[in-house]
Design a protein around this motif. Structure first.
Motif, PDB file in Angstrom:
ATOM      1  N   SER A  19       6.629 -54.880  10.024  1.00 41.87           N
ATOM      2  CA  SER A  19       6.273 -54.051   8.871  1.00 41.87           C
ATOM      3  C   SER A  19       5.871 -52.639   9.263  1.00 41.87           C
ATOM      4  CB  SER A  19       5.119 -54.713   8.109  1.00 41.87           C
ATOM      5  OG  SER A  19       3.988 -54.846   8.954  1.00 41.87           O
ATOM      6  N   GLN A  20       5.522 -52.395  10.526  1.00 46.41           N
ATOM      7  CA  GLN A  20       5.057 -51.081  10.955  1.00 46.41           C
ATOM      8  C   GLN A  20       5.904 -50.534  12.089  1.00 46.41           C
ATOM      9  OE1 GLN A  20       0.903 -51.287  11.862  1.00 46.41           O
ATOM     10  NE2 GLN A  20       0.306 -52.020   9.844  1.00 46.41           N
ATOM     11  N   GLU A  21       7.197 -50.688  11.970  1.00 35.43           N
ATOM     12  CA  GLU A  21       8.086 -50.168  13.003  1.00 35.43           C
ATOM     13  C   GLU A  21       8.156 -48.651  12.910  1.00 35.43           C
ATOM     14  OE1 GLU A  21      12.686 -50.716  14.580  1.00 35.43           O
ATOM     15  OE2 GLU A  21      11.996 -51.684  12.737  1.00 35.43           O
ATOM     16  N   ILE A  22       7.916 -47.979  14.009  1.00 31.74           N
ATOM     17  CA  ILE A  22       7.890 -46.511  14.049  1.00 31.74           C
ATOM     18  C   ILE A  22       8.988 -46.036  14.993  1.00 31.74           C
ATOM     19  CG2 ILE A  22       6.512 -44.467  14.582  1.00 31.74           C
ATOM     20  CD1 ILE A  22       4.035 -46.124  14.052  1.00 31.74           C
ATOM     21  N   THR A  23       9.930 -45.280  14.475  1.00 35.09           N
ATOM     22  CA  THR A  23      10.997 -44.727  15.296  1.00 35.09           C
ATOM     23  C   THR A  23      11.234 -43.286  14.892  1.00 35.09           C
ATOM     24  OG1 THR A  23      12.718 -45.458  13.749  1.00 35.09           O
ATOM     25  CG2 THR A  23      12.106 -46.992  15.505  1.00 35.09           C
ATOM     26  N   ILE A  24      11.998 -42.577  15.717  1.00 37.30           N
ATOM     27  CA  ILE A  24      12.353 -41.184  15.413  1.00 37.30           C
ATOM     28  C   ILE A  24      13.166 -41.111  14.119  1.00 37.30           C
ATOM     29  CG2 ILE A  24      13.684 -39.217  16.235  1.00 37.30           C
ATOM     30  CD1 ILE A  24      11.072 -39.537  17.658  1.00 37.30           C
ATOM     31  N   LEU A  25      14.033 -42.087  13.897  1.00 31.44           N
ATOM     32  CA  LEU A  25      14.857 -42.082  12.691  1.00 31.44           C
ATOM     33  C   LEU A  25      13.989 -42.230  11.446  1.00 31.44           C
ATOM     34  CD1 LEU A  25      17.849 -44.284  13.856  1.00 31.44           C
ATOM     35  CD2 LEU A  25      17.761 -41.810  13.644  1.00 31.44           C
ATOM     36  N   LYS A  26      12.980 -43.118  11.529  1.00 23.51           N
ATOM     37  CA  LYS A  26      12.099 -43.299  10.378  1.00 23.51           C
ATOM     38  C   LYS A  26      11.327 -42.020  10.078  1.00 23.51           C
ATOM     39  CE  LYS A  26      12.763 -47.749   9.560  1.00 23.51           C
ATOM     40  NZ  LYS A  26      13.235 -48.277   8.259  1.00 23.51           N
ATOM     41  N   SER A 141       2.525 -42.292  21.410  1.00 27.53           N
ATOM     42  CA  SER A 141       3.783 -42.868  21.886  1.00 27.53           C
ATOM     43  C   SER A 141       3.550 -43.770  23.089  1.00 27.53           C
ATOM     44  CB  SER A 141       4.760 -41.748  22.248  1.00 27.53           C
ATOM     45  OG  SER A 141       5.958 -42.281  22.785  1.00 27.53           O
ATOM     46  N   ARG A 142       2.712 -43.284  24.035  1.00 26.94           N
ATOM     47  CA  ARG A 142       2.401 -44.121  25.203  1.00 26.94           C
ATOM     48  C   ARG A 142       1.672 -45.389  24.793  1.00 26.94           C
ATOM     49  NH1 ARG A 142       1.270 -38.896  27.503  1.00 26.94           N
ATOM     50  NH2 ARG A 142      -0.913 -39.126  26.876  1.00 26.94           N
ATOM     51  N   ARG A 143       0.722 -45.260  23.868  1.00 22.72           N
ATOM     52  CA  ARG A 143       0.000 -46.447  23.418  1.00 22.72           C
ATOM     53  C   ARG A 143       0.916 -47.407  22.672  1.00 22.72           C
ATOM     54  NH1 ARG A 143      -5.202 -44.093  20.395  1.00 22.72           N
ATOM     55  NH2 ARG A 143      -5.466 -46.321  19.955  1.00 22.72           N
ATOM     56  N   TYR A 144       1.849 -46.852  21.903  1.00 22.50           N
ATOM     57  CA  TYR A 144       2.791 -47.705  21.167  1.00 22.50           C
ATOM     58  C   TYR A 144       3.685 -48.474  22.122  1.00 22.50           C
ATOM     59  CZ  TYR A 144       6.380 -49.053  17.791  1.00 22.50           C
ATOM     60  OH  TYR A 144       7.258 -49.768  17.023  1.00 22.50           O
ATOM     61  N   GLU A 145       4.170 -47.794  23.168  1.00 21.94           N
ATOM     62  CA  GLU A 145       4.987 -48.489  24.163  1.00 21.94           C
ATOM     63  C   GLU A 145       4.178 -49.559  24.883  1.00 21.94           C
ATOM     64  OE1 GLU A 145       6.495 -45.510  26.724  1.00 21.94           O
ATOM     65  OE2 GLU A 145       7.931 -44.699  25.262  1.00 21.94           O
ATOM     66  N   VAL A 147       1.635 -51.190  23.622  1.00 26.53           N
ATOM     67  CA  VAL A 147       1.468 -52.295  22.676  1.00 26.53           C
ATOM     68  C   VAL A 147       2.725 -53.154  22.621  1.00 26.53           C
ATOM     69  CG1 VAL A 147       1.211 -52.822  20.223  1.00 26.53           C
ATOM     70  CG2 VAL A 147      -0.305 -51.177  21.286  1.00 26.53           C
ATOM     71  N   GLN A 148       3.895 -52.514  22.667  1.00 30.39           N
ATOM     72  CA  GLN A 148       5.141 -53.288  22.663  1.00 30.39           C
ATOM     73  C   GLN A 148       5.239 -54.179  23.895  1.00 30.39           C
ATOM     74  OE1 GLN A 148       8.108 -50.173  22.166  1.00 30.39           O
ATOM     75  NE2 GLN A 148       8.478 -50.829  20.068  1.00 30.39           N
ATOM     76  N   VAL A 149       4.876 -53.621  25.075  1.00 33.78           N
ATOM     77  CA  VAL A 149       4.919 -54.433  26.300  1.00 33.78           C
ATOM     78  C   VAL A 149       3.927 -55.588  26.216  1.00 33.78           C
ATOM     79  CG1 VAL A 149       4.505 -54.382  28.782  1.00 33.78           C
ATOM     80  CG2 VAL A 149       5.716 -52.496  27.699  1.00 33.78           C
ATOM     81  N   GLU A 150       2.708 -55.284  25.728  1.00 30.11           N
ATOM     82  CA  GLU A 150       1.708 -56.337  25.599  1.00 30.11           C
ATOM     83  C   GLU A 150       2.144 -57.381  24.580  1.00 30.11           C
ATOM     84  OE1 GLU A 150      -0.883 -56.744  27.420  1.00 30.11           O
ATOM     85  OE2 GLU A 150      -0.684 -54.891  28.554  1.00 30.11           O
ATOM     86  N   THR A 151       2.856 -56.945  23.539  1.00 32.51           N
ATOM     87  CA  THR A 151       3.349 -57.905  22.538  1.00 32.51           C
ATOM     88  C   THR A 151       4.357 -58.861  23.162  1.00 32.51           C
ATOM     89  OG1 THR A 151       3.032 -56.248  20.799  1.00 32.51           O
ATOM     90  CG2 THR A 151       4.462 -58.118  20.291  1.00 32.51           C
ATOM     91  N   ILE A 152       5.233 -58.328  24.018  1.00 28.70           N
ATOM     92  CA  ILE A 152       6.199 -59.195  24.699  1.00 28.70           C
ATOM     93  C   ILE A 152       5.471 -60.209  25.580  1.00 28.70           C
ATOM     94  CG2 ILE A 152       8.078 -59.221  26.379  1.00 28.70           C
ATOM     95  CD1 ILE A 152       8.916 -56.486  25.326  1.00 28.70           C
ATOM     96  N   LYS A 153       4.429 -59.733  26.271  1.00 28.13           N
ATOM     97  CA  LYS A 153       3.659 -60.659  27.111  1.00 28.13           C
ATOM     98  C   LYS A 153       2.979 -61.727  26.265  1.00 28.13           C
ATOM     99  CE  LYS A 153       2.710 -57.386  30.858  1.00 28.13           C
ATOM    100  NZ  LYS A 153       1.653 -56.669  31.625  1.00 28.13           N
ATOM    101  N   LEU A 154       2.442 -61.311  25.098  1.00 28.67           N
ATOM    102  CA  LEU A 154       1.792 -62.277  24.223  1.00 28.67           C
ATOM    103  C   LEU A 154       2.786 -63.295  23.672  1.00 28.67           C
ATOM    104  CD1 LEU A 154      -0.685 -60.004  22.219  1.00 28.67           C
ATOM    105  CD2 LEU A 154      -1.253 -61.705  23.930  1.00 28.67           C
ATOM    106  N   GLU A 155       4.019 -62.852  23.440  1.00 32.94           N
ATOM    107  CA  GLU A 155       5.034 -63.792  22.972  1.00 32.94           C
ATOM    108  C   GLU A 155       5.365 -64.832  24.046  1.00 32.94           C
ATOM    109  OE1 GLU A 155       8.339 -61.417  21.840  1.00 32.94           O
ATOM    110  OE2 GLU A 155       7.466 -60.778  19.922  1.00 32.94           O
TER     111      GLU A 155
END
Length: 285
Positions: A19-26, A141-145, A147-155
């Protein structure tokens, strides 16, 4: 509130990331929509085509920003020039014509200087604000990246937790069955850590002693070689003495006419021979 299970936490993380995907396109969608509306309203295109908006990247956004800054500077210059010409013409053709005194020019020049100073201060403030925003954007941006890495680890954690649970159940089963005869493996965590620490200290002590012994090896080897050299003539003497004793015994037995004659005398002779050999070989006891 009941504690969440690993599956529940994973589901919440997935819902948040979805629900909170953040990209350059968005982020560029409002800008793209505004540019499209302007192009439709004025029915004209600039040097930057709409195809560049279809593949928006950080570098393309930087190029577009530079392009629009140049266009705005040209537009501002054209606007100021046009307004100045219009005012000048109206002042000439007006009835009565507009007459400007020197004092009005001085006052106007003073106002322009004040306005320029205010504008410069505002530009400096805006530049600092932009720099701060850029730094915050990079940090986000660094924190978002991260969080993405930590999310993969949590998965990946639920699978690892399941594997650890199976390993713990297997260990408990082995412990209950008494298949582990070593009592040290059944200690609690605190005592196990203390035992590990003591084993490490013991290992360090043994390593230190081993290092000291290894330093003594060359000296001991030289001493062993010296003892071998001293033992060699003694061994030769022992062999000669043993051979002489054997020969003397044979002669003694032959002179007595058999091994059964005069056992007491033979015993004394053997004790004397033994004492002589011990004296030669320097044996105590």
């Amino acid at each position: 509130m009941a504690p969440l299970t690993p599956q529940g936490v994973l589901a919440k993380l997935r819902s948040l990331t979805a629900s909170q995907e953040i990209t350059i396109l968005k982020l560029s969608e409002p800008i793209s929509a505004a540019v499209t509306q302007l192009q439709d309203a004025h029915q004209r295109t600039s040097d930057v085509s709409t195809s560049s908006l279809d593949a928006t990247t950080p570098s393309s956004l930087e190029g577009d920003l530079t392009h629009y800054r140049e266009l705005f500077a040209k537009l501002r210059f054209s606007y100021v020039e046009q307004v100045s010409k219009e005012k000048f013409i109206r002042a000439i053709v007006g009835d009565p014509p507009l007459i400007v005194s020197s004092q009005e020019n001085v006052d106007l020049e003073k106002e322009n200087l004040e306005a320029k100073a205010t504008l410069k201060a505002l530009k400096t403030e805006v530049a600092e604000m932009v720099a701060e925003l850029e730094e915050k954007a990079k940090d986000l941006s660094r924190r978002y990246e991260k969080v993405q890495v930590e999310t993969i680890k949590l998965e990946e954690l639920p699978g690892k937790i399941g594997e650890l649970g199976n390993a713990v159940a297997k260990l408990q089963k082995n412990q209950a069955a008494g298949s582990n005869p070593n009592p040290e493996l059944n200690l609690p965590l605190a005592r196990t850590l203390d035992l590990v620490e003591s084993k490490k200290k013991r290992k360090s002590e043994l390593d230190r002693q081993l290092e000291q012994l290894q330093g003594q090896v060359p000296r001991k080897k030289k001493e062993l070689d010296r003892l071998h050299a001293e033992l060699h003539p003694l061994e030769t003497k022992r062999q000669n003495s043993a051979a002489a004793a054997k020969e003397a015994r044979r002669r003694k037995e032959a002179a007595l006419g058999g091994v059964e004659d005069d056992l007491e005398e033979r015993g004394r002779w053997f004790r004397a021979a033994e004492a002589g050999l011990k004296g030669v070989l320097e044996i105590r006891g």
